[in-house]
Design a protein around this motif. Structure first.
Motif: not given
Length: 317
Positions: A163-170, A192-197
């Motif tokens: 779910v967390l990966l799906k929200r990221l732009p690449f 994008a900020d990937t700190k939470i991931n």
């Protein structure tokens, strides 16, 4: 290499890594790889067949071994399609959703294997430290509950990662570092900020493989204490010998997992071919070696194998 300027996940594609510099030889290189995959799949299927058909192997230790074999088969089948597509068809592209599914299955089977190794350590602890209650503690019902708990635990932890990966732009380079999709690669390619991931990914690893490895060490400390209390040296060696296959499986699994975690930390100083080799070793070597180790070192499995071959010889006569 092209760059991704479209963050629509439905059209997003990544490029999987083959063997850098040896692309022209991929067809020939595929032969030993296919042989190794065949050994892994056939070896683990044989272990499952043996445990199912031989009543002497209907015991807790071998039920856990059958779980290990199932997860090893899952690991092999998860990486096999992308390896073959690269080597046979030079097809290195994979879309975002397929990549997510592969990453989910790869990490799920891998962490389930870690959990089974912990369950097998507990099995050896009960067998050595409390042999009279071994069968009454590790009943079929208890083993089934442990198996369900392992699946639920890992799947529940892995789903939020997806779910967390799906929200990221690449929007960075679409070149992955392995011949399969791996969580750390996604982090490097996101714009994008990937700190939470990263924090949650670390939490998943520490709360599964990290906790499992600590409990395995603790279990073996207690096993060693119990072994030292046995007065007979022959008795100590006999008891320890029942742990040997499991210790080998643990060392192989966690050494490779540690290597897989350490290699990316060196960043650009590591050649791409090292990423490829380390990735393949990490997810292919345990499925290949586990059935071999248990077939050689587990006395009951050796007996079951000899029994099958002697039965076939009798039928031929």
């Amino acid at each position: 290499m092209d760059y991704l300027n479209n963050t629509n996940h439905h059209t997003l594609t990544f490029i999987l890594l083959g063997i850098p510099g040896l692309e022209a030889q991929h067809i020939w290189i595929s032969i030993p790889f296919c042989a190794v995959y065949a050994i892994a799949l056939l070896g683990n299927c044989f272990i499952l067949f043996l445990i199912k058909t031989e009543r002497s192997l209907h015991a807790p230790m071998y039920y856990f071994l059958s779980m290990l074999a199932l997860y090893d088969i899952g690991l092999s089948l998860t990486t096999l399609p992308t390896i073959l597509s690269i080597f046979w068809f030079n097809s290195q592209e994979i879309n975002f959703d397929a990549c997510l599914v592969q990453m989910f299955l790869l990490q799920t089977f891998s962490l389930m294997e870690s959990s089974v190794l912990l369950a097998m350590a507990f099995d050896r602890f009960i067998a050595i430290c409390n042999p009279l209650r071994y069968v009454s503690i590790l009943t079929n019902s208890t083993i089934a509950k442990i198996g369900v708990a392992i699946v639920v635990r890992i799947v529940a932890l892995e789903i939020p990662l997806i779910v967390l990966l799906k929200r990221l732009p690449f929007c960075k380079s679409n070149l992955l570092s392995h011949s399969f999709c791996f969580h750390a690669d996604f982090m490097k390619l996101a714009c994008a900020d990937t700190k939470i991931n990263s924090i949650y990914g670390l939490f998943v690893v520490l709360s599964t493989a990290g906790v499992d490895s600590m409990f395995i060490i603790l279990t073996y400390v207690m096993i060693i204490k119990a072994l030292l209390s046995i007065t007979s040296q022959e008795g100590r060696l006999k008891a320890f010998n029942t742990c040997f296959s499991h210790i080998c499986a643990v060392l192989i699994f966690y050494t490779l997992m540690l290597g897989m975690a350490v290699v990316p930390r060196f960043g650009k100083s590591v050649p791409l071919i090292i990423y490829f080799i380390m990735g393949e070793l990490c997810f292919l070597l345990p499925p290949v070696l586990n059935p071999i180790i248990y077939s050689i070192k587990a006395k009951q499995i050796r007996k079951a194998v000899l029994k099958i071959f002697s039965r076939k010889q009798e039928e031929q006569v």
